[in-house]
Design a protein around this motif. Structure first.
Motif, PDB file in Angstrom:
ATOM      1  N   TYR A 138      62.223   6.234 -41.487  1.00  0.00           N
ATOM      2  CA  TYR A 138      60.965   5.524 -41.226  1.00  0.00           C
ATOM      3  C   TYR A 138      60.229   6.108 -40.014  1.00  0.00           C
ATOM      4  N   PRO A 170      55.876   1.001 -40.209  1.00  0.00           N
ATOM      5  CA  PRO A 170      55.929   0.668 -38.784  1.00  0.00           C
ATOM      6  C   PRO A 170      57.187   1.221 -38.116  1.00  0.00           C
ATOM      7  N   CYS A 171      57.039   1.688 -36.905  1.00  0.00           N
ATOM      8  CA  CYS A 171      58.179   2.253 -36.165  1.00  0.00           C
ATOM      9  C   CYS A 171      57.902   2.098 -34.675  1.00  0.00           C
ATOM     10  N   ASN A 172      58.743   1.326 -33.996  1.00  0.00           N
ATOM     11  CA  ASN A 172      58.572   1.095 -32.551  1.00  0.00           C
ATOM     12  C   ASN A 172      58.774   2.351 -31.726  1.00  0.00           C
ATOM     13  N   LYS A 173      59.558   3.275 -32.239  1.00  0.00           N
ATOM     14  CA  LYS A 173      59.804   4.511 -31.489  1.00  0.00           C
ATOM     15  C   LYS A 173      58.569   5.416 -31.542  1.00  0.00           C
ATOM     16  N   ALA A 197      64.725  -3.881 -31.508  1.00  0.00           N
ATOM     17  CA  ALA A 197      63.529  -3.037 -31.672  1.00  0.00           C
ATOM     18  C   ALA A 197      63.809  -1.753 -32.429  1.00  0.00           C
ATOM     19  N   CYS A 198      65.060  -1.269 -32.441  1.00  0.00           N
ATOM     20  CA  CYS A 198      65.350   0.048 -33.043  1.00  0.00           C
ATOM     21  C   CYS A 198      66.845   0.192 -33.314  1.00  0.00           C
ATOM     22  N   ILE A 199      67.171   0.691 -34.510  1.00  0.00           N
ATOM     23  CA  ILE A 199      68.582   0.925 -34.853  1.00  0.00           C
ATOM     24  C   ILE A 199      68.823   2.399 -35.208  1.00  0.00           C
ATOM     25  N   ALA A 200      67.976   3.277 -34.683  1.00  0.00           N
ATOM     26  CA  ALA A 200      68.119   4.707 -35.005  1.00  0.00           C
ATOM     27  C   ALA A 200      69.339   5.307 -34.300  1.00  0.00           C
ATOM     28  N   CYS A 221      59.737  -2.492 -36.656  1.00  0.00           N
ATOM     29  CA  CYS A 221      60.759  -1.537 -37.105  1.00  0.00           C
ATOM     30  C   CYS A 221      60.966  -1.682 -38.610  1.00  0.00           C
ATOM     31  N   ALA A 222      60.519  -0.683 -39.356  1.00  0.00           N
ATOM     32  CA  ALA A 222      60.645  -0.760 -40.820  1.00  0.00           C
ATOM     33  C   ALA A 222      62.097  -0.795 -41.262  1.00  0.00           C
ATOM     34  N   ALA A 223      62.986  -0.192 -40.476  1.00  0.00           N
ATOM     35  CA  ALA A 223      64.403  -0.133 -40.866  1.00  0.00           C
ATOM     36  C   ALA A 223      65.046  -1.515 -40.847  1.00  0.00           C
ATOM     37  N   THR A 280      65.206  11.476 -33.447  1.00  0.00           N
ATOM     38  CA  THR A 280      66.025  10.844 -34.476  1.00  0.00           C
ATOM     39  C   THR A 280      65.596  11.272 -35.892  1.00  0.00           C
ATOM     40  N   CYS A 302      65.816   9.014 -38.367  1.00  0.00           N
ATOM     41  CA  CYS A 302      65.528   7.770 -39.096  1.00  0.00           C
ATOM     42  C   CYS A 302      64.394   8.049 -40.091  1.00  0.00           C
TER      43      CYS A 302
HETATM   44  S1  SF4 Z   1      65.076   2.274 -36.439  1.00  0.00           S
HETATM   45 FE1  SF4 Z   1      63.907   3.025 -34.687  1.00  0.00          FE
HETATM   46  S2  SF4 Z   1      63.149   5.004 -35.394  1.00  0.00           S
HETATM   47 FE2  SF4 Z   1      63.733   3.838 -37.232  1.00  0.00          FE
HETATM   48  S3  SF4 Z   1      61.896   2.682 -37.898  1.00  0.00           S
HETATM   49 FE3  SF4 Z   1      63.036   1.355 -36.526  1.00  0.00          FE
HETATM   50  S4  SF4 Z   1      62.079   1.744 -34.543  1.00  0.00           S
HETATM   51 FE4  SF4 Z   1      61.557   3.469 -35.824  1.00  0.00          FE
END
Ligand code: SF4
Ligand SMILES: Cc1cc2nc3c(=O)[nH]c(=O)nc-3n(C[C@H](O)[C@H](O)[C@H](O)COP(=O)(O)OP(=O)(O)OC[C@H]3O[C@@H](n4cnc5c(N)ncnc54)[C@H](O)[C@@H]3O)c2cc1C
Length: 316
Positions: free
Chosen positions: A121, A128-131, A158-161, A138-140, A117, A119
């Motif tokens: 972040y 922080p980034c769960n991926k 957990a993630c919106i990438a 998730c910083a986003a 991705t 993204c």
């Molecule tokens: S959206 Fe996904 S890739 Fe982007 S910071 Fe959040 S966890 Fe990470």
């Protein structure tokens, strides 16, 4: 960049065996995404298996009347192939809308499917980034985050990438399959929907590949008749990832298929939405984007997707 070991392999099955048996191994093809991620220390493979000499660089007819695209065929060669330009124009158009001429010369079919991705972040190791680091957060989704480029549907807490590939959106509308070889020597075929996973609470798992499994080809079914179109909306006229992209195949009787890029963690398509194409863009998007959970910064993507499809449908 951290130190790593390196080997070249000439046989895909051997590549899969080596990738499964060597701890921390990763395949490298064109290197246009992996090397960037290694330089940022987002990916830290201990061993690279160079698959560029595996001979998977042909486009050949299949017994079913379609084409088999080797995983090492470059994005430039694929977009320029006369059969792709004539019978699978949506794919050719999607490819030339991606990256730049230099990158497309180097980027491969397998690597394009498996690029990570964009993204912001995910690329910022201070956030922080769960991926990147499962469980980190998730910083986003944090207060004040910038999410205008990120996903509106298929995302999770957990993630919106989004998935960044243009090629994959065209492959989804064409009902292409990904062909692989596993470390035990078996061949598998997966639809794009099966190949890509939604993030759920494990956003680090992006696809259905098993340990060591290598993509060997993409298989296109027989050509789909109709008008093929791909339109990508982006911040700059070139060299930018999609905010929204639309792949469309429309038959003369008004029926057809639609897939979206830039909105979800995988190329986004729903058969129920395809069935509504004769009723126009609003009907298609109401179904295709049903259940969307945009942020306050990226809700514009819902309107943009509908208007992009409407513009394509108006071009008769
Ligand atoms: S959206 Fe996904 S890739 Fe982007 S910071 Fe959040 S966890 Fe990470
Ligand atoms: C500045 C820039 C702009 C870009 N713009 C766009 C754009 O607008 N649209 C777009 O779609 N793309 C864009 N890209 C992405 C580009 O298309 C990808 O980097 C490229 O397609 C990756 O292919 P590669 O062969 O270089 O992969 P690599 O970097 O070699 O590998 C990428 C990943 O795929 C894995 N991999 C590679 N081959 C296989 C295989 N056969 N089986 C299993 N795993 C494999 C690797 O282990 C790695 O994880 C851009 C890239 C850059 C740098």
């Amino acid at each position: 960049m951290k130190a790593f070991s390196y080997e070249r392999v000439s046989d895909p099955a051997q590549a899969a065996v080596r990738a499964a048996e060597v701890p921390g191994a990763k395949f490298i093809a064109g290197g246009t995404n992996l090397l960037d991620l290694m330089k940022h220390e987002i990916e830290i493979p201990e061993h690279l298996i160079d698959v560029s000499g595996t001979g998977l660089d042909d486009i050949t007819p299949t017994d079913e009347g379609g084409l088999r695209i080797g995983a090492l065929v470059s994005n430039a060669a694929l977009s320029a192939d006369a059969r792709i330009r004539k019978d699978y124009a949506v794919l050719s158009r999607a490819l030339v809308s991606g990256a730049s001429g230099q990158l497309r010369n180097k980027a491969t079919t397998g690597g394009n499917l498996l690029q990570r991705t964009r993204c912001p972040y995910f690329y910022d190791t201070g956030m922080p980034c769960n991926k990147r680091s499962p469980g980190a957060g998730c910083a986003a989704l944090g207060d004040g985050a910038t999410s205008r480029q990120l996903g509106v549907i298929g995302t999770s807490e957990a993630c919106i990438a989004t998935h960044p590939s243009d090629m994959a959106v065209a492959l989804r509308v064409l009902d292409a399959e990904v062909e692989t070889v596993t470390s035990s020597g078996e061949t598998r075929r997966l639809t794009l929907d099966e190949f890509y996973q939604l993030p759920g609470d494990t956003p680090e798992i992006e696809n259905a590949l098993q340990a060591g499994e290598m993509v060997t080809a993409v298989r296109l079914p027989p050509p789909v008749e109709g008008r093929h179109a791909y339109y990508k909306v982006r911040d700059r006229a070139s060299y930018a990832f999609a905010l929204v992209s639309v792949a469309l195949i429309k038959a003369p009787d008004g029926t057809g298929r639609v897939a979206l890029g830039g909105v979800a963690p995988k190329p986004w398509r729903r058969a129920e939405a395809d069935a509504l194409l004769p009723q126009g863009a609003s009907a298609v998007m109401a179904r295709l984007l049903d259940g969307a959970r945009p942020t306050h910064e990226n809700a514009y993507k819902l309107t943009l997707a509908e208007r992009t499809l409407a513009a394509l449908l108006a071009q008769e």
